[in-house]
Design a protein around this motif. Structure first.
Motif, short mmCIF file in Angstrom:
data_model
loop_
_atom_site.label_atom_id
_atom_site.label_comp_id
_atom_site.label_asym_id
_atom_site.label_seq_id
_atom_site.Cartn_x
_atom_site.Cartn_y
_atom_site.Cartn_z
N PHE A 1 37.74 36.49 31.57
CA PHE A 1 38.02 37.53 30.60
C PHE A 1 36.71 38.21 30.19
O PHE A 1 35.68 37.55 30.00
CB PHE A 1 38.70 36.95 29.36
N GLY A 2 36.78 39.51 30.06
CA GLY A 2 35.59 40.25 29.70
C GLY A 2 34.67 40.51 30.87
O GLY A 2 33.62 41.13 30.70
N PHE A 3 35.07 40.04 32.06
CA PHE A 3 34.22 40.29 33.23
C PHE A 3 34.23 41.77 33.57
O PHE A 3 35.28 42.42 33.57
CB PHE A 3 34.74 39.48 34.43
N ILE A 4 33.07 42.30 33.83
CA ILE A 4 32.95 43.71 34.19
C ILE A 4 33.04 43.82 35.70
O ILE A 4 32.24 43.21 36.41
CB ILE A 4 31.62 44.29 33.69
N PRO A 5 34.03 44.53 36.23
CA PRO A 5 34.15 44.65 37.69
C PRO A 5 32.88 45.18 38.31
O PRO A 5 32.07 45.84 37.66
CB PRO A 5 35.33 45.61 37.87
N SER A 6 32.73 44.91 39.62
CA SER A 6 31.50 45.26 40.32
C SER A 6 31.23 46.75 40.32
O SER A 6 30.10 47.16 40.45
CB SER A 6 31.57 44.74 41.76
N SER A 7 32.27 47.55 40.22
CA SER A 7 32.04 49.00 40.19
C SER A 7 33.03 49.68 39.26
O SER A 7 33.85 50.45 39.69
CB SER A 7 32.16 49.58 41.61
N PRO A 8 32.99 49.34 37.93
CA PRO A 8 33.92 49.98 37.01
C PRO A 8 33.62 51.46 36.90
O PRO A 8 32.49 51.86 36.63
CB PRO A 8 33.65 49.25 35.69
N GLY A 9 34.63 52.28 37.10
CA GLY A 9 34.41 53.69 37.06
C GLY A 9 33.56 54.21 38.21
O GLY A 9 33.14 55.36 38.19
N ARG A 10 33.29 53.32 39.19
CA ARG A 10 32.49 53.71 40.33
C ARG A 10 33.23 53.41 41.62
O ARG A 10 32.74 52.71 42.49
CB ARG A 10 31.16 52.94 40.31
N PRO A 11 34.44 53.89 41.76
CA PRO A 11 35.19 53.65 43.01
C PRO A 11 34.57 54.34 44.21
O PRO A 11 35.07 54.21 45.32
CB PRO A 11 36.58 54.20 42.70
N ASN A 12 33.48 55.07 43.96
CA ASN A 12 32.79 55.69 45.09
C ASN A 12 31.87 54.71 45.81
O ASN A 12 31.32 55.02 46.86
CB ASN A 12 31.97 56.89 44.61
N ILE A 13 31.68 53.52 45.22
CA ILE A 13 30.87 52.47 45.85
C ILE A 13 31.80 51.34 46.27
O ILE A 13 32.49 50.75 45.44
CB ILE A 13 29.78 51.95 44.90
N PHE B 1 49.19 39.72 34.75
CA PHE B 1 49.73 41.07 34.71
C PHE B 1 49.73 41.67 36.11
O PHE B 1 48.82 41.42 36.90
CB PHE B 1 48.90 41.96 33.76
N GLU B 2 50.76 42.48 36.37
CA GLU B 2 50.85 43.13 37.68
C GLU B 2 49.65 44.04 37.89
O GLU B 2 49.24 44.77 37.00
CB GLU B 2 52.15 43.95 37.78
N GLU B 3 49.08 43.98 39.10
CA GLU B 3 47.91 44.80 39.40
C GLU B 3 47.92 45.15 40.88
O GLU B 3 48.63 44.54 41.69
CB GLU B 3 46.64 44.02 39.04
N SER B 4 47.15 46.16 41.26
CA SER B 4 47.07 46.59 42.66
C SER B 4 45.90 45.89 43.34
O SER B 4 44.96 45.41 42.70
CB SER B 4 46.88 48.11 42.74
N ILE B 5 45.94 45.87 44.66
CA ILE B 5 44.87 45.24 45.43
C ILE B 5 43.58 46.06 45.31
O ILE B 5 42.48 45.51 45.45
CB ILE B 5 45.31 45.07 46.90
N ASP B 6 43.70 47.36 45.03
CA ASP B 6 42.50 48.16 44.83
C ASP B 6 41.63 47.59 43.71
O ASP B 6 40.40 47.56 43.81
CB ASP B 6 42.87 49.62 44.51
N MET C 1 37.57 45.08 43.55
CA MET C 1 36.42 45.29 42.68
C MET C 1 35.98 44.02 41.96
O MET C 1 34.94 44.00 41.32
CB MET C 1 36.72 46.39 41.65
N ILE C 2 36.79 42.96 42.04
CA ILE C 2 36.45 41.71 41.37
C ILE C 2 35.51 40.90 42.25
O ILE C 2 35.83 40.60 43.40
CB ILE C 2 37.72 40.90 41.06
N HIS C 3 34.37 40.55 41.72
CA HIS C 3 33.43 39.72 42.48
C HIS C 3 33.98 38.30 42.58
O HIS C 3 34.52 37.77 41.60
CB HIS C 3 32.06 39.71 41.78
N PRO C 4 33.86 37.66 43.74
CA PRO C 4 34.41 36.30 43.88
C PRO C 4 33.87 35.31 42.85
O PRO C 4 34.56 34.35 42.50
CB PRO C 4 33.99 35.91 45.30
#
Length: 884
Positions: free
Chosen positions: A770-782, A725-730, A734-737
């Protein structure tokens, strides 16, 4: 001394202002304000040698100076040195801060053991220098040899162009010149943009094959199909299709003016960008009036009587026997010009000429400047002749122009002013002849009253070819960095060879000046300078609130893996900047909170912006016999360096099992490049974006006009998919390697087929758990991130043979660079002593010393050492051979 001379020139300029007419005073003020109101920087990079084996380090010293007198006292405190391949891809880049002395920058570039053999472009610059464009960056050709490629030798050539296609012929042999009989080969071609074309062909019994490719193809990459009989990849770069020799003619002063005898210089460039010798005839209408022949490196000159009512043309004969006919510029009857001549390198004779119907404007002036200093300004109301004392000029290029009150340039001529006052550094060895593994002590000094900073390289002539005519610190700072276009073998013009001075004047007539744009200066045009002077290291960015507006007085906390902790807050515009010094590979985490301590803010980190990597050097298919011998000898190497250890290359034996790739997306199977989780783990980075850049060389991270990040490849914007799916680099940030499953790269043709024009620049497809929780979901301040930090200092290794355990080892010492010292302080008050040991190869060594005195004088000295084979003692005969 340069400082005294510079002060004198400023006094002369100030004196000229006092008694000058209003126009002269206005021009002088505008020129001085522009020249000294804006900082100027220029760089030269001295490397230990020009030919390397993979695994070695490129040791370098950068000289960052002010071009208006070659003063060390510049404002930038960091420099960048990088390596670019012929596909315009960045191989490596390092950042180095000042080490000790003012403007003393030195470091190294590591050469990966997997680097392909070939030519690379070394570029050097300060961050601020990028404002002047890529033409003002330092560039140098380096050749890299990979001994592991000897198992497959590829000889390729491109034939004539027909019907939009041309034939590329290639022959494949092993290290013993035995052909790969009827081998199946796959190859990829790359036309304009990022579209790739994959095909296959079979070699004949002689290992030869021919393919037809589009004329837009820049290079072809070959490999054995299914890696049979072995795995190899080789890229062959093709000359530009249809490009023929280019012969240009340059009337002195820029324009042919009726009623005058004028000199016309010419320059001939071959299809490879290097000079070729041509000859020909000059015609007035249909009447032969002159002939011409080359003087040096494809350049020459002839005199032409320019008469009104006539046209002039030339017929040029190329080395192939082909003839070209071209018209010279139409003579002007109303124009103006300036011509020059030098007498004994001490007197400049100039002459103002005009067309037979020209009327001088009231505000026309002759304006002469050199290295940022005004040397003379004179009102012109008639044709006349004058003289100036070249001994008062700073060494380098002087610019003689005819200019009016609006800053319009009517004519210009470049002149080179030589100096007879250049101090000579002395290199005195303690012996005339040395043996292998013997200590060498050099005494170095300068004339009385001088001091300076230098770098010194000692190389083994049996392994390293020292080209005495290649660009060096003298020719670069005084010549090649000042003029447009490529100057072939520039060191020749600073030698004592007969005709060198006359040939240098031809360079002045056939190359434009790039350092200062006089119309821009005199017309006081404002130029954008988006790259600031880098005085220190900072982490900067912005903080936006929940509504997308800038968050003022937001609190910033910055933490690094090296123990750095900093705090700060945003200004009224939501921007922040934190001073922090950090080495390369430092990882940061930044947290932003609103003024009231709330987390619902977004932190965005500023990244350094760099000019696109470009390989701008001309091709070198015509290599001298000495270079061919040297490269042949290097190809016979059976070892390279990895982690400082010598690794020997054995004949390859392949034991293989077909790996079953696990695809996570439909597009992975169609991709031009694919990396599974194992490949991702091998290049693990702190950020998924950097992981992609490591996996796919040439993929760049850029920003558009809105400040949004995007991937690009060969200057074309790429389309990003995440789990199809199309997504932004932002979001990718947030995706951990460790959550990455695979990454694939589709070319522009495939991208257009699947997604339309929006993917015409190619596609990056990222699959993650799938189901991976990004490193800062809802926390773009980090925000976790890394930036390019400074390179830590490293010392060049020199064996200490005064220690028995080192001297008596039978491991062969085959160093190419015998000694490298990037920070040598010299003065006329005392001698500096440097010591090192010879290697095990007898022959001759070349010593090259380069540097700049505190008075802005550029110095370069060369010296030879003779090394003979030493006898072997009985103790050494009994000592066992130690292998790594």
């Amino acid at each position: 001394m340069m400082f005294k001379r510079r002060f004198l020139l400023l006094l002369l300029t100030a004196g000229a202002l006092v008694g000058a007419a209003s126009f002269e005073k206005d021009v002088l003020e505008r020129f001085m304000t522009s020249m000294y109101g804006v900082p100027q920087e220029k760089m030269y990079v001295h490397t230990d040698k020009s030919v390397y084996v993979v695994g070695e380090r490129v040791w370098w010293r950068a000289y960052l100076v002010d071009p208006r007198g070659y003063d060390w006292r510049v404002l930038s405190r960091f420099v960048y040195v990088e390596l670019v391949d012929r596909r315009d891809s960045l191989v490596t880049r390092v950042k180095v801060g000042e080490r000790g002395d003012t403007a003393c920058f030195h470091g190294y570039l590591p050469l990966s053991p997997s680097l392909p053999s070939g030519d690379y472009c070394l570029r050097g610059y300060s961050y601020y220098m990028q404002n002047d464009g890529e033409g003002c960056l330092f560039t140098k050709r380096l050749r890299v040899v990979n001994p592991r490629e000897k198992s497959v030798q590829v000889e390729a050539s491109a034939g004539e162009t027909r019907g939009g296609k041309r034939v590329v012929s290639a022959r494949f042999t092993d290290a013993l010149d035995v052909p790969y009989n009827k081998a199946f080969l796959a190859y990829e071609t790359t036309p304009k943009g990022s579209d790739f074309s994959k095909s296959a062909a079979r070699a004949d019994e002689n290992g030869e094959m021919s393919i037809r490719v589009d004329t837009a193809v820049k290079y072809v990459t070959f490999h054995f199909q299914d890696n049979e009989p072995l795995s190899f990849t080789r890229t062959v770069f093709l000359p530009r299709a249809g490009r023929k020799a280019d012969v240009q003619f340059f009337p002195e002063g820029g324009t042919l003016l009726t009623g005058n005898w004028q000199r016309v210089a010419f320059k001939a460039i071959g299809e490879d960008g290097l000079p070729v010798d041509v000859e020909g005839e000059v015609y007035q209408d249909t009447t032969l009036i002159a002939t011409f022949a080359p003087v040096h490196d494809g350049m020459g000159m002839f005199r032409l009587p320019v008469s009104p009512g006539h046209r002039y043309s030339v017929v040029t004969r190329l080395p192939t026997g082909e003839e070209q006919r071209q018209e010279l510029p139409v003579p002007s009857r109303t124009g103006f010009g300036v011509t020059t001549a030098t007498v004994d390198d001490s007197v400049l004779v100039y002459r103002v000429i005009k067309g037979d119907e020209a009327v001088f404007p009231d505000d026309l002036h002759l304006f002469v400047h050199a290295s940022g200093h005004v040397m003379g300004i004179e009102h012109v109301s008639r044709p006349f002749k004058g003289m100036m004392d070249l001994k008062q000029f700073p060494e380098g290029i002087a610019h003689v122009t005819l200019v009016d009150g609006k800053g319009r340039v009517y004519s210009e001529r470049l002149v080179f002013a030589r100096s007879t006052e250049c101090p000579r550094a002395r290199i005195v060895p303690d012996k005339s002849v040395y043996t292998t593994r013997e200590r060498v002590t050099l005494d170095l000094d300068l004339p009385a009253g001088e001091e300076g900073s230098f770098s010194l390289a000692v190389t083994d002539d049996s392994h390293v070819l020292v080209d005495t005519l290649e660009d060096n610190i003298l020719s670069n700072l005084l010549l090649t960095s000042e003029v447009k276009g490529h100057v072939h073998a520039p060191a020749y013009y600073f030698s004592d060879a007969p005709g060198a001075r006359e040939a240098l004047d031809l360079v002045m007539m056939t190359h434009g000046w790039k350092r200062f744009d006089l119309p821009t200066i005199l017309q006081e045009k404002k130029t954008e300078r988006p790259y600031p002077i880098e005085r220190g290291q900072v982490v900067s960015g912005r903080v936006d609130n929940f509504w997308g507006k800038r968050s003022r007085s937001a609190n910033i906390i910055l933490v690094s893996t090296s123990g750095i902790t900093r705090t700060g807050e945003t200004d009224d515009k939501g921007n922040f900047s934190i001073d922090v010094a950090y080495p390369d590979s430092t990882r940061f985490v930044l947290q932003a909170l609103s003024e009231k301590g709330r987390r619902r803010v977004v932190a965005v980190i500023d990244e350094d912006a760099f000019l696109p990597p470009r390989y701008t050097l001309p091709g070198t298919p015509r290599v001298t016999r000495e270079q061919e011998k040297m490269l042949t000898r290097e190809r016979e190497l059976n070892y390279y360096y990895e982690n400082g250890e010598r690794v020997y290359v054995l004949n390859e034996v392949v034991v293989s099992r077909r790996k079953r790739l696990k695809y996570n997306s439909f597009y992975d199977q169609q991709a031009r490049h694919y990396a599974d989780s194992a490949a991702i783990a091998a290049v693990w980075s702190f950020d998924a974006v950097q992981t992609i850049q490591h996996l796919f060389p040439g993929v760049m991270l850029e920003r558009d006009e809105n400040g949004d990040e995007y991937f690009s490849y060969i200057n074309q914007r790429m389309y990003l998919l995440m789990n199809d799916f199309e997504e932004s680099i932002d979001f990718l940030h947030m995706i951990h390697p460790e959550a990455l499953l695979s990454i694939s790269m589709l070319d522009g043709r495939q991208g257009t087929m699947y997604f339309g024009e929006r993917a015409s620049g190619g596609v990056i497809n990222v699959s993650y758990k799938f189901g991976f929780i990004p490193s800062s979901p809802g926390r773009p301040n980090i925000v976790p991130f890394t930036l390019l930090g400074y390179q830590k200092a490293a010392e060049f290794y020199v064996p200490k043979y005064e220690v028995d355990s080192v001297r008596l080892t039978l491991e062969h010492d085959s160093r190419r660079t015998i000694y490298w010292n990037p920070a040598v302080k010299l003065s006329g008050e005392k001698r500096e002593k440097l010591s090192f040991y010879t290697a095990d190869t007898p022959g001759s060594y070349s010593i090259v010393l380069e540097g700049i005195t505190s008075g802005g004088r550029i110095c370069r000295e060369r010296h030879k050492l003779v090394v003979k084979e030493r006898g072997v003692t009985e103790r050494e005969k009994k000592r066992p051979v130690r292998e790594r």
